[in-house]
Design a protein around this motif. Sequence first.
Motif, PDB file in Angstrom:
ATOM      1  N   SER A 340     -16.309 -10.335 -14.220  1.00 30.93           N
ATOM      2  CA  SER A 340     -16.716  -9.813 -12.910  1.00 30.93           C
ATOM      3  C   SER A 340     -17.181 -10.942 -11.999  1.00 30.93           C
ATOM      4  CB  SER A 340     -17.841  -8.781 -13.068  1.00 30.93           C
ATOM      5  OG  SER A 340     -18.971  -9.366 -13.688  1.00 30.93           O
ATOM      6  N   SER A 436     -10.879  -9.357  -4.419  1.00 32.94           N
ATOM      7  CA  SER A 436     -10.892  -9.880  -5.781  1.00 32.94           C
ATOM      8  C   SER A 436     -10.718 -11.386  -5.745  1.00 32.94           C
ATOM      9  CB  SER A 436      -9.768  -9.250  -6.611  1.00 32.94           C
ATOM     10  OG  SER A 436      -9.962  -7.866  -6.753  1.00 32.94           O
ATOM     11  N   GLU A 437     -11.196 -12.061  -6.784  1.00 29.64           N
ATOM     12  CA  GLU A 437     -11.131 -13.529  -6.838  1.00 29.64           C
ATOM     13  C   GLU A 437      -9.691 -13.997  -6.643  1.00 29.64           C
ATOM     14  OE1 GLU A 437     -12.646 -17.152  -6.806  1.00 29.64           O
ATOM     15  OE2 GLU A 437     -13.975 -15.492  -7.368  1.00 29.64           O
ATOM     16  N   PRO A 448      -4.194 -12.956  -6.213  1.00 28.25           N
ATOM     17  CA  PRO A 448      -5.357 -12.780  -7.094  1.00 28.25           C
ATOM     18  C   PRO A 448      -5.270 -13.647  -8.347  1.00 28.25           C
ATOM     19  CG  PRO A 448      -3.851 -10.952  -7.366  1.00 28.25           C
ATOM     20  CD  PRO A 448      -3.303 -11.772  -6.231  1.00 28.25           C
ATOM     21  N   HIS A 451      -8.689 -10.244 -11.354  1.00 24.34           N
ATOM     22  CA  HIS A 451      -8.569  -8.965 -10.645  1.00 24.34           C
ATOM     23  C   HIS A 451      -9.882  -8.201 -10.547  1.00 24.34           C
ATOM     24  CE1 HIS A 451      -4.470  -9.928 -11.985  1.00 24.34           C
ATOM     25  NE2 HIS A 451      -4.065  -9.285 -10.923  1.00 24.34           N
ATOM     26  N   LEU A 452     -10.796  -8.408 -11.484  1.00 24.00           N
ATOM     27  CA  LEU A 452     -12.022  -7.608 -11.532  1.00 24.00           C
ATOM     28  C   LEU A 452     -13.249  -8.380 -11.055  1.00 24.00           C
ATOM     29  CD1 LEU A 452     -11.479  -5.769 -14.936  1.00 24.00           C
ATOM     30  CD2 LEU A 452     -10.763  -5.087 -12.639  1.00 24.00           C
ATOM     31  N   LEU A 454     -15.304 -10.335  -7.893  1.00 17.11           N
ATOM     32  CA  LEU A 454     -15.391 -10.517  -6.452  1.00 17.11           C
ATOM     33  C   LEU A 454     -15.236 -11.994  -6.117  1.00 17.11           C
ATOM     34  CD1 LEU A 454     -18.421  -8.263  -5.443  1.00 17.11           C
ATOM     35  CD2 LEU A 454     -16.052  -7.957  -4.704  1.00 17.11           C
ATOM     36  N   VAL A 482      -6.090  -3.497  -3.466  1.00 16.03           N
ATOM     37  CA  VAL A 482      -6.030  -4.250  -4.713  1.00 16.03           C
ATOM     38  C   VAL A 482      -4.592  -4.614  -5.033  1.00 16.03           C
ATOM     39  CG1 VAL A 482      -8.134  -3.233  -5.651  1.00 16.03           C
ATOM     40  CG2 VAL A 482      -5.933  -2.160  -6.130  1.00 16.03           C
TER      41      VAL A 482
END
Length: 498
Positions: A340, A436-437, A448, A451-452, A454, A482
């Motif tokens: 995360s 997402s990162e 991306p 994906h999960l 920030l 997303v």
Amino acid sequence: MKKFKTFILTIAISLIAFLASAQIIVTDPAFPSESQSVTITYDATEGNGGLEGFTGDVYLHTGVITNNSTSSSDWKYVKFDWTVNDASVKATSLGNNKWEFTFSPNVRDFFGVSDPSEEIEQIAIVFKGVENGTIVAEGKDTGNADIFVDLYSAETNAQFISPSEDFEILEEGNSIEIVGIGTVSEGTLSLRLQKEGTEIASTTEDTLRYTFTPVTGENDVNFSLIADNGQNAADTASAFITIRDNVGETAARPSGLEDGITLSSNAVSLSLFAPNKEYVYVIGDFNDWTPSSEYLMNKETAGADSSWFWLENISLTSGEEYAFQYLVDGEIRIADPYSSQILDPFNDQYIPETTYPNLKPYPQDKTSGWVSLVRPGIPEFNWEATNYQRPEKTELVVYELLIRDFVAAQNFETLTDTLDYLENLGVNAIELMPVSEFDGNLSWGYNPSFHLALDKYYGTPEAFKRFVDEAHKRDMAVILDVVMNHATGASSLYRLYD
């Protein structure tokens, strides 16, 4: 950092051959200093193997790490920009995937370091494979890290040649030849090898060799190589060997353990899905980024294409932040794909303190690549819009925006301050272009990498939650754009099988 001013060192031809086959860079002299001409030989089969088999021209992108550098990425006196392929930094092919280059007349003059108070500690290098003027490949260290050549100034020096890294992963039942070298500028050299503080070999030659065969029950072993000149001047080098003892063993994951990161108040449990991989270690702040038997992950195999690696209850301190990675098959360093939050060695330094206060520094000189960031015992966010009801789909009035372009400060906190403006427009749903990162800091977000997680360039997880909470207070929905159907080269999923 060990250094020396002057020395005389003779290395046997057999040792040079050994070095050439065991290291990504071999230097002549073996203990180079900033005041000498230094010749390096690059083995393209080592490190990331990016130039293995390459037949074009090879150039160096090179600079130095000095006592004024703030990190290993803070190169000083870089000779040319990345895209410039100048003849003065062109390597000479030796054949057989070997390339040679000489920094002359000495390292200081080559890089133009004129301030006598500035000391060169390392030469930093990335090798560029060039065809028709275009860079098509890169030769780097393991994990796509930059290559660093240590410089020395001490009068007595010790160095391990094998293991060539700070640690070695040795499969149970195998042996390793430990090789160390030493030099003195005056006096008589003696070399002593210690295992867990007990001397096991010594020599008065400049090279010491010892074959280490683990005995049953040995897991983690520390070695020290001590060079002594007999006149109260000594230097010590350290090496660590962990013995991998669970080859082929299978241990089913505990019931309920999910893929990714599971945090408790004072521990973390991990599960990585990685088919066709042999073994995985967890490395991080909690073990000084060194693989050891305690952090060798268990393996569950359910078929030829289904393997999980897992480890339960790594002890952590509640409230503290920890960075960690998976070391896969002794070579690939990746963050958890379910992270995360991640730390980025290339882009975090450009995130403003006002956007992400007290961002944990990247573990420079400890590892390379992207790392996971976890903090056990985080208090639950205090949601205030507890009675929020989302609008019906048929009633949505959506405002799609890119945070980077919508507010000058480019962060969640400032976006929160604009909610009254959006509400006055009659908007009841805000659609954020991907947060997402992603690669870099400035992007539309459709590249991306995690994906999960920030992207930290927009702010902290708490700032994002406050934005959502304030939007809900105004009966405004937050919709996330997303991108799950592709990932960039920074993604752990990509790097596992690149």
